[in-house]
Design an enzyme around this catalytic site. Sequence first.
Site, PDB file in Angstrom:
ATOM      1  N   ASP A   1     -44.998   4.991  68.088  1.00 13.35           N
ATOM      2  CA  ASP A   1     -43.955   5.793  68.388  1.00 13.35           C
ATOM      3  C   ASP A   1     -44.556   6.938  69.680  1.00 13.35           C
ATOM      4  O   ASP A   1     -45.727   6.749  69.819  1.00 13.35           O
ATOM      5  CB  ASP A   1     -43.570   6.800  67.140  1.00 13.35           C
TER       6      ASP A   1
HETATM    7  C1  BGC Z   1     -38.914   9.122  68.224  1.00 12.79           C
HETATM    8  C2  BGC Z   1     -38.522   7.439  68.427  1.00 12.79           C
HETATM    9  C3  BGC Z   1     -38.064   7.600  69.985  1.00 12.79           C
HETATM   10  C4  BGC Z   1     -39.043   7.991  70.958  1.00 12.79           C
HETATM   11  C5  BGC Z   1     -38.516   7.619  72.306  1.00 12.79           C
HETATM   12  C6  BGC Z   1     -39.669   9.807  69.147  1.00 12.79           C
HETATM   13  O1  BGC Z   1     -39.733  10.819  69.268  1.00 12.79           O
HETATM   14  O2  BGC Z   1     -39.199   9.389  67.136  1.00 12.79           O
HETATM   15  O3  BGC Z   1     -37.449   7.383  67.732  1.00 12.79           O
HETATM   16  O4  BGC Z   1     -37.547   6.244  70.244  1.00 12.79           O
HETATM   17  O5  BGC Z   1     -39.204   9.587  70.746  1.00 12.79           O
HETATM   18  O6  BGC Z   1     -37.787   8.867  72.747  1.00 12.79           O
END
Ligand code: BGC
Length: 747
Positions: A239
């Site tokens: 993530d």
């Molecule tokens: C989120 C993800 C997301 C990523 C990219 C993170 O803060 O948890 O679900 O895909 O950011 O934006």
Amino acid sequence: MRENKKEMNAAIEALLSELTLSEKCRMIHGVGFFVSGDVPRLGIPGIVSSDGPCGVRNDFYPDRWYVIGTTADYVSYLPSNSAIAASWNTELAHDCGMVLGREARGRGKDVILAPGINIKRNPLCGRNFEYLSEDPYLVSEMAVQIIEGIQENDVAACVKHFVCNNQELDRYSVNAELDERTFREIYLPGFEAAIKRAKSLSIMGSYNLFRGEHGSESRSLLTDILRKEWKYDGLVFSDWAANHDTRDAAESGLDVEMGISADFENYYLAKPLEKAVEAGEIDEECINEKVRNILRFLIRVRKIVIEYTKAAGRGKKAKAVAVPVSDRDPGYYGGLVMHEYALKAARETVILLKNEKKRLPLKPSTTRRILVIGDNANRVHANGGGSAEIKALYEVSPLLGLAREYGGNTEVHYTPGYYVPKKIRDGANWQEFSVMDTFSTAPADDKGYSANEKKEKKRLKDEAVRLAKEYDDVIFIGGLDHDLDVEGADRKSMKLPYGQDEVLNAVLDVNPDTIVVMVAGSPVDMRAWKDRAKAILWMSYNGMEGGTALAEIISGTVCPSGKLAESMPGCYEDTPVAHFGEYPGRKLTAAEKKRMKACNRTGEYKEGVFVGYRYYEKFKVPVQFPFGHGLSYAEFKYSDMTVKKNAGVITVSVKVKNTGIVTAKEAVQLYVGEKKVSKENPVKELKGFVKTELKPGQSKVLRFRLTEKELSHFDAKEGAWKADSGAYLISIGSSSADIRCSRSVKL
Ligand code: BGC
């Protein structure tokens, strides 16, 4: 097309051998917020990703959290996962995935960071709207379809967030502890189905810790389960900014570290890793494995082929280069056909929770004046919620939907009814601060209004009450919005925000026939007025045609067929997390402090497998509306249930007849439980469902197939699924609480 693994591996090895250490390190981390490193010398492109579940997110500058802001990134807005799950229609889930994948490809992406499939353990979780259900079977069936739909378009799905990302509060630093059985039966099946059945080409680790390791660099999750047990050779993304340690990130099954800071060279898998390898501290083979997975991924999404000549004799090297695939699916986005898919899906996501005295539908031929009250009638939601935000080409609000559906002979008058304070998260770059920025409460709250705001609140309420007296047909459209259903924040309670209970009760006082519509991604407490309202509709954020679909259901043009994909407890205190579990988590013990880094609390999932209806049924806790519930304008008769056992397979059939006067769809649900329920098991569990359309008077025989696996539980001691011999009850119904027939079967 079947992969020629031998051929592919040989090509990958050839290209791998051309790469220098620093080129390989470049490939395994972000070099922009949504792109991983490329190696132009050898034709290797970066991997371009985009959020998210409801559509393809707007484009950002690669190194600044600002949207570029041209008009080129308007897209179709699809129902959120919480809405799709409420359709109980796997074909629609597939269609939504297909549209998402096609649009992602159309926008030049290689991977769409969706679907989110975490179990809805806690109704307060701010990201529940991005997730499917509290039930692992429903999650698995829907997720498989969404992923297969996405991946029809030479683009990858990225199923997320692996695993136990069940709260937003302290999501970066909370450690989830749960027993093995619970893990295997509740939290893992969706991901297992996504990887094994749907063959998701990528997966995203989670922020939170799982048994002491951060999800995005966990050896037990990414290496032992994903790589070894499931033999996964797809791509694992972290993530964004979820890594904490170079060695863990390097030596676990992670492939690509993504982040939120523009200091790309200093990501854990960038310079720090390169140095560690040069110093002989970390084995370069870890990097090779990641690069292999990346190259395989690029081949699978048909971004490249590898051209190579075999080594011409001993000591000679193979020559290899990556070249673009000329006939890769170009995809497209925002087309009219996409809007039709969005509408088709939205129609089945609306749930009729209550309809006393046939208050609904509201026939257009006899309806002349409608008063619409509530902020959600006039609000659009696409551009909110966190990384799930998108720039929708358009979004039909409920108010617009109603005005269009009823046409020029009907007056549709709007009044807000309650006051909604200005959003605190306006602005494009919340993500820049997202690792510091988790809320312990949702931003909007009833308290803390200024004197002027209080005056405005009263004025809006008085106006709504005055008008509600005058109109025969009043529709209140309230619920939550993306100030509360939002990434990075959990709600403080299940209470409706903005004083809605008070306004709604005052309106019901003067107009008891008022129809109530709740728009929300998570359960809300409706007890203040639920028994008074004759008709209640529920819908989640259901896409660009959401308002059209709602209006068609209110008018009766379309018959409602959505059903709850999660139980509706009355309040947070009634939930299994509140009763048994731990939320937001307890302080760390001294041993935990020593063992875990970047962690500040542990949440033990003490409720075990008793999540959602498994808990409410077992412990006889009343809910506002049960799992699987949803009414229709038609009625269905269930009969002639049969159960046959043959060579380990149980075939179940049931006849369902539409005894109503309109064509309607019904989601028929099959549950399995022990006949004499033992202490450690739920009363029953969903193990099958079929959605079917029936004309008035029409009947169909529906069939279900069960194997021993569906009757099994995970035996943690033996580390295997086991079905105990004995009598099981197979129940078929219209909801978990409305079982129409059941038969027992012996194993
Ligand atoms: C989120 C993800 C997301 C990523 C990219 C993170 O803060 O948890 O679900 O895909 O950011 O934006």
